[in-house]
Design a protein around this motif. Structure first.
Motif, short mmCIF file in Angstrom:
data_model
loop_
_atom_site.label_atom_id
_atom_site.label_comp_id
_atom_site.label_asym_id
_atom_site.label_seq_id
_atom_site.Cartn_x
_atom_site.Cartn_y
_atom_site.Cartn_z
N LYS A 15 0.83 -1.20 0.00
CA LYS A 15 0.00 0.00 0.00
C LYS A 15 0.88 1.26 0.00
CE LYS A 15 -3.40 2.52 2.74
NZ LYS A 15 -4.20 2.56 3.99
N TRP A 21 -4.04 -0.73 -3.35
CA TRP A 21 -4.73 0.07 -2.34
C TRP A 21 -6.13 -0.49 -2.13
CZ3 TRP A 21 -3.20 4.40 -6.08
CH2 TRP A 21 -1.89 4.83 -5.83
N GLU A 25 -11.31 3.51 -0.08
CA GLU A 25 -10.85 3.58 1.32
C GLU A 25 -11.41 4.79 2.05
OE1 GLU A 25 -6.68 2.80 3.72
OE2 GLU A 25 -6.61 3.64 1.71
N TYR A 34 -9.81 -4.32 -4.38
CA TYR A 34 -8.53 -3.58 -4.34
C TYR A 34 -8.33 -2.84 -5.65
CZ TYR A 34 -7.30 -6.29 -0.19
OH TYR A 34 -7.29 -6.84 1.06
N GLY A 37 -2.17 0.34 -7.74
CA GLY A 37 -1.43 1.59 -7.84
C GLY A 37 -0.47 1.54 -9.02
#
Length: 570
Positions: A15, A21, A25, A34, A37
Motif C-alpha cells: 500500500k 490500495w 478507502e 482492491y 497503484g
C-alpha cells in the motif's frame, strides 16, 4: 480468523509503495476489492505479457475480448445459474454471514464437498460457533455468487456480470472456428475482469469480489489429445500430488502421461506451460505443486483437472487450474442456443457409410405446397431423423412453421460416401487468477537483507521498475548526466526511475523494497581520471557493484533483461 502477520506486513508495504490500495478507502473500503497503484499496475501487466509470450507468441493462440455483462441464457447453459454457489450460514445472534465450508477447515476433510446437512451436523459435533460473537450458527443454504443485473430498462432480459471469461470464448466458437479456417487444434485466450459476490472475503487478494483472469481455451480433437511441441515439454520436471492419496512426487511431464497420472499429453503440456508462466512471474518453484482434484471435487464434466498451488502465509493456495473439460461447454451451448457448435474431421480417404436420412415424397409435396415445395423439401431433407416427433416433421420456411405428415416423407437407410464427420471438440483449459499470481510472486519475493531492510527479489522480467538512476550528489553537473542517462536507459521494456533525494544508501533501499533489479549511480569518477565516462551499476540481490561505460548502459540493461547477459559477467 486473523490473517498471518507476514501478510499484514507485506500489504502495508504494498500500500505504501503503490502496488495495491483498498478500494473506496475514504468511504470505509469494501471487503474483497482492491485498486492497483502505479507499481502494481506495471507489475500486473508484466505478468500478462509473459502469459501472452507463452500462449500467443510461442503457441500462436488467438486473443479476444468479450463482454462483461452476459444474458442469463449464457449462464443457464453453462450451469452457473443452477450450480455456481457456496454454502452460507448466518449467526443467529449477530446475523453475520459466513462461508460454511471455511468454518470447518482443519476439522473436516474436504469441506468444500460437504452438503448442507453435513455442515450443519459438523457445527454441532465440533462445537463451531460464530467467529464474530460466539453465537449459534443457523442452517446452511446455497448462495449463488453471480452479480445479477438487467439488460436494458425493466426486467425484460435478466443478465449477470460474468464470473469467468471462458463463456465469452465458447459462445464465439463459430466465429473463431471460421477465423481459424475450420482447423483444430485451436487455441483462444482472453484476459479481463470476473465478478463473484463472495460471501465473506477475508484473505486479502486471494479472495476478491472483482478480480482479473487469464484464461485459455484449447479446442482439440477428442480422440487426438496430443501437442506438436510435446518434445519441448516432455522433460519439464513437475511436482505432482495425485488424487489417490499416494503422496507428492517429482516427475517429468512425459512420465506423468506414461504412468496415466495426467490424463493426456495436451493436458500435461499445459501443466508444464503453467509452471513456466508462474516461475517466470516470480513464484518460487520450491513452493509450487500441482494437485489433482479429488474424485468428489472434480467437476462432473471434467476428464481430469489439476490445480497449481503455491505455499503462502495462508497455506497451500490455488492460483491456476488446468482442466480437460471434455465436450461439456460446446455441447451445452449447442443445446440451449440451437446452433451447431461442432467441427469437421476429414478422413484420410472417403468412407462408405450407412445412415438414416429424411426423404420427401415429391409427388405429394408439389401439389400440396406449390411454389414453396422446393424450399420445404430442402428444409426437410437437411434435418436429422431425430427431429421427427410422433410421426410428424416440423420445418421452418420463410419464418413459417410447416408440419409435414408421415405420408409426405420417410426415414430411409441410405449408403453414401463421406469425406469426414462432425464432432464436438473437447476443451483443455489453463485458467489463471492474475491477482493471485500477482500476490504470490510478491510474497515469495519478499525478504529482509542483512541490515533488516525489505527486498523484493522479483525477476527482472516482471519488476515494475527495471533500473534506478541516481546522481551521487544533486550538484556539480552530476544530476544533468544522470537525468540524460535515465532518458537513454528508459524504453518500453526497461522502465527507469530517477531519484536524487536522500543519501545513496537510502535510495538503494527504496529501490530494493519495490524489486528494482539494478541501480546506476553517476559519481565524481564519472567526471574525471581514468574512470571518466563510467558509472557504477549495482545488483539488487548480490549487492555487488561494477563500473561500466556510460554509453554501454542501455545495451547492458537490455541484454540482462533478455537473459543474454548476467550481472556477474560484466
Amino acid at each position: 480468523m486473523s490473517e498471518p502477520k507476514v501478510s499484514e506486513e507485506m500489504m502495508s508495504l504494498f500500500k505504501r509503495r503503490g502496488f495495491v490500495w483498498p478500494s473506496y478507502e475514504i468511504y470505509g473500503g469494501a471487503a474483497g476489492m482492491y485498486d492497483y497503484g502505479p507499481l502494481g499496475f506495471s507489475f500486473r501487466n508484466n505478468i500478462v505479457e509473459i502469459w501472452r509470450d507463452l500462449y500467443k507468441g510461442r503457441e500462436g493462440f488467438t486473443e479476444i475480448d468479450s463482454e462483461y455483462v452476459n444474458p442469463a441464457e449464457v449462464f443457464k447453459a453453462s450451469g452457473h445459474v443452477d450450480k455456481f454457489a457456496d454454502k452460507i450460514t448466518y449467526c443467529t445472534e449477530c446475523n453475520a454471514p459466513w462461508r460454511a465450508d471455511h468454518l470447518v477447515k482443519g476439522v473436516c476433510e474436504n469441506p468444500d464437498t460437504m452438503t448442507e446437512a453435513q455442515l450443519d451436523a459438523a457445527f454441532v459435533e465440533h462445537g463451531i460457533t460464530c467467529p464474530n460473537c460466539g453465537g449459534k450458527l443457523g442452517p446452511c443454504s446455497d448462495f449463488n455468487l453471480m452479480f445479477g443485473t438487467n439488460i436494458g430498462p425493466g426486467s425484460a432480459r435478466p443478465g449477470y456480470l460474468r464470473p469467468e471469461t471462458a463463456q465469452g470464448i465458447f459462445v464465439n466458437f463459430l466465429n473463431l472456428y471460421r477465423y481459424n479456417r475450420e482447423k483444430l487444434p485451436m487455441g483462444v485466450m482472453q484476459t479481463g475482469r470476473g465478478y463473484r459476490n463472495e460471501i465473506a472475503p477475508r484473505q486479502g487478494m486471494i479472495r476478491m469480489r472483482e478480480f482479473n483472469m487469464m484464461e485459455v481455451e484449447l479446442f482439440i480433437d477428442p480422440e487426438n489429445k496430443v501437442w506438436p511441441r510435446w518434445n519441448d515439454m516432455k522433460d519439464e520436471m513437475l511436482t505432482l500430488v495425485p488424487n489417490d492419496g499416494s503422496g507428492t512426487f517429482q516427475m517429468t511431464a512425459a512420465e506423468a502421461v506414461e504412468k496415466h497420472i495426467i490424463a493426456n499429453q495436451a493436458l500435461a503440456y499445459f501443466v508444464g506451460t503453467t509452471k513456466q508462466l508462474l516461475t517466470r512471474a516470480g513464484v518460487d518453484p520450491t513452493r509450487l505443486r500441482f494437485r489433482q482434484h479429488l474424485e468428489d471435487e472434480m467437476a462432473h464434466y471434467a476428464n481430469d483437472c489439476w490445480d497449481a498451488e503455491a505455499l503462502l502465509s495462508y497455506g497451500w493456495t490455488e492460483i491456476t487450474g488446468i482442466a480437460d473439460r471434455g465436450a461439456w461447454d460446446l455441447t451445452r451451448h449447442s443445446q440451449f442456443s440451437g446452433s451447431d457448435l461442432s467441427s469437421f474431421r476429414k478422413f484420410d480417404e472417403p468412407r462408405e457409410t450407412e445412415c438414416e436420412k429424411i426423404k420427401v415424397n415429391h409427388k405429394l409435396l408439389g401439389p400440396r405446397f406449390k411454389a414453396k415445395a422446393k424450399a420445404v423439401a430442402d428444409a426437410a431433407e437437411a434435418m436429422s431423423p431425430s427431429s421427427v416427433k410422433d410421426g410428424k416433421l416440423t420445418v421452418k420456411v420463410d419464418g413459417e412453421d410447416i408440419v409435414l405428415d408421415s405420408e409426405l416423407f420417410e426415414v430411409k437407410l441410405v449408403k453414401e460416401k463421406v469425406s469426414g464427420e462432425r464432432l464436438i471438440p473437447n476443451v483443455i483449459e489453463p485458467s489463471s487468477g492474475l491477482d493471485r499470481i500477482f500476490y504470490t510472486a510478491l510474497e515469495h519475493s519478499y525478504d529482509k537483507d542483512a541490515d533488516g531492510n525489505t527486498v523484493l527479489h522479483l525477476p527482472p522480467e516482471v519488476a515494475p521498475i527495471k533500473v534506478g538512476v541516481f546522481p551521487l550528489m544533486a550538484k556539480d553537473g552530476l544530476e544533468e548526466i544522470a537525468r540524460k542517462l535515465c532518458e537513454d536507459v528508459h524504453t518500453h521494456r526497461a522502465e527507469a526511475y530517477y531519484d536524487d533525494s536522500g543519501n545513496i544508501g537510502r535510495r538503494y533501499a527504496r529501490m530494493d523494497e519495490i524489486g528494482t533489479p539494478w541501480c546506476i549511480t553517476v559519481d565524481y569518477e564519472t567526471l574525471e581520471g581514468d574512470t571518466k565516462g563510467t558509472v557504477t551499476i549495482r545488483d539488487r540481490d548480490s549487492k555487488d557493484q561494477k563500473r561500466i561505460k556510460i554509453g554501454d548502459a542501455p545495451g547492458i540493461i537490455d541484454a540482462m533483461l533478455s537473459g543474454k547477459l548476467c550481472f556477474k559477467d560484466l
